[in-house]
Design an enzyme around this catalytic site. Structure first.
Site, mmCIF file in Angstrom:
data_model
loop_
_atom_site.group_PDB
_atom_site.id
_atom_site.type_symbol
_atom_site.label_atom_id
_atom_site.label_comp_id
_atom_site.label_asym_id
_atom_site.label_seq_id
_atom_site.Cartn_x
_atom_site.Cartn_y
_atom_site.Cartn_z
ATOM 1 N N GLU A 59 0.476 -1.177 0.115
ATOM 2 C CA GLU A 59 0.025 -0.097 -0.068
ATOM 3 C C GLU A 59 0.851 1.326 0.166
ATOM 4 O O GLU A 59 0.384 2.365 -0.194
ATOM 5 C CB GLU A 59 -0.952 0.102 1.147
ATOM 6 C CG GLU A 59 -1.904 -1.163 1.084
ATOM 7 C CD GLU A 59 -1.680 -2.312 1.478
ATOM 8 O OE1 GLU A 59 -2.270 -3.254 0.778
ATOM 9 O OE2 GLU A 59 -0.808 -2.584 2.192
ATOM 10 N N HIS A 94 4.018 -15.644 -1.575
ATOM 11 C CA HIS A 94 3.496 -14.112 -1.067
ATOM 12 C C HIS A 94 4.792 -13.218 -0.771
ATOM 13 O O HIS A 94 4.729 -12.136 -1.252
ATOM 14 C CB HIS A 94 2.630 -14.292 0.196
ATOM 15 C CG HIS A 94 2.033 -12.853 0.393
ATOM 16 N ND1 HIS A 94 1.157 -12.454 -0.494
ATOM 17 C CD2 HIS A 94 2.425 -12.074 1.395
ATOM 18 C CE1 HIS A 94 0.661 -11.254 0.094
ATOM 19 N NE2 HIS A 94 1.313 -10.912 1.244
ATOM 20 N N ASN A 119 14.211 3.983 -0.540
ATOM 21 C CA ASN A 119 13.343 2.649 -0.563
ATOM 22 C C ASN A 119 13.933 2.044 0.773
ATOM 23 O O ASN A 119 15.089 1.555 0.590
ATOM 24 C CB ASN A 119 13.569 1.771 -1.674
ATOM 25 C CG ASN A 119 12.804 0.626 -1.518
ATOM 26 O OD1 ASN A 119 12.276 0.398 -0.336
ATOM 27 N ND2 ASN A 119 12.372 -0.075 -2.370
ATOM 28 N N ARG A 133 18.988 -5.077 10.582
ATOM 29 C CA ARG A 133 19.011 -4.009 9.656
ATOM 30 C C ARG A 133 18.362 -2.756 10.094
ATOM 31 O O ARG A 133 18.641 -1.575 9.713
ATOM 32 C CB ARG A 133 18.353 -4.527 8.510
ATOM 33 C CG ARG A 133 19.439 -5.498 7.812
ATOM 34 C CD ARG A 133 18.673 -6.260 6.722
ATOM 35 N NE ARG A 133 19.968 -6.917 5.936
ATOM 36 C CZ ARG A 133 20.373 -8.338 6.623
ATOM 37 N NH1 ARG A 133 19.950 -8.672 7.830
ATOM 38 N NH2 ARG A 133 21.100 -8.975 5.983
#
Length: 164
Positions: A59, A94, A119, A133
């Site tokens: 989304e 997925h 990103n 991370r």
């Protein structure tokens, strides 16, 4: 995913830059760490951030497009976008769909609008990798994503003849 070589970090301030940060709620604990790092980097370099949250990584691009259009109509355009999310591999296909399609949609949005993008959607195998991370004291990939967007804003400003 944004990242830098140690000698490639540019901490030159980007005063007045307006950054849209779109963060997924899925894997909220991990994304919260990404957001912490991103917002710290944005503030440290003299930019400001508006944060919106969405259900998941898929989304992010749609929400960003909606928010970018609304800001532009108000005469308060954003200079860049930072996308934050975390996709952890599961037992099904997925993972690949979410990882690939979220990256594709963000790249399409960034290129079509000439919009500087950082990103910061992690794509990892497990929680341990995600924490390593995302944590600002470890990988700090949220900050890396913000720094990538700010680096592109500097480039865009220099190409348009504005002082950085």
């Amino acid at each position: 995913m944004a990242g830098f070589a140690p000698d490639d970090m540019d901490e030159t301030p980007v005063p007045g830059a307006r950054i849209l940060v779109v963060a997924a709620k899925f894997n909220a604990d991990i994304v919260g760490r990404l957001k912490e790092g991103a917002l710290a980097a944005i503030g440290r370099l003299g930019a400001s951030a508006t944060v919106i949250e969405v259900p998941g990584a898929l989304e992010i691009a749609t929400a960003a497009a909606i928010a970018l259009d609304a800001a532009e109509k108000k005469g308060a355009s954003y200079d860049g976008l930072v996308a934050l999310g975390c996709v952890i591999r599961g037992e099904t296909y997925h993972f690949e769909i979410v990882a690939n399609e979220s990256a594709r949609a963000l790249t399409d949005l960034s290129v079509s609008r000439r919009l500087p993008l950082g990103n910061g959607i992690l794509t990892v195998e497990n929680d341990e990798q995600a924490i390593a991370r995302a944590d600002p004291k470890q990988g700090d990939k949220g900050a890396d994503a913000a720094l990538a967007a700010l680096s592109l804003i500097r480039l865009k400003r220099s190409q348009e003849g504005f002082s950085v």
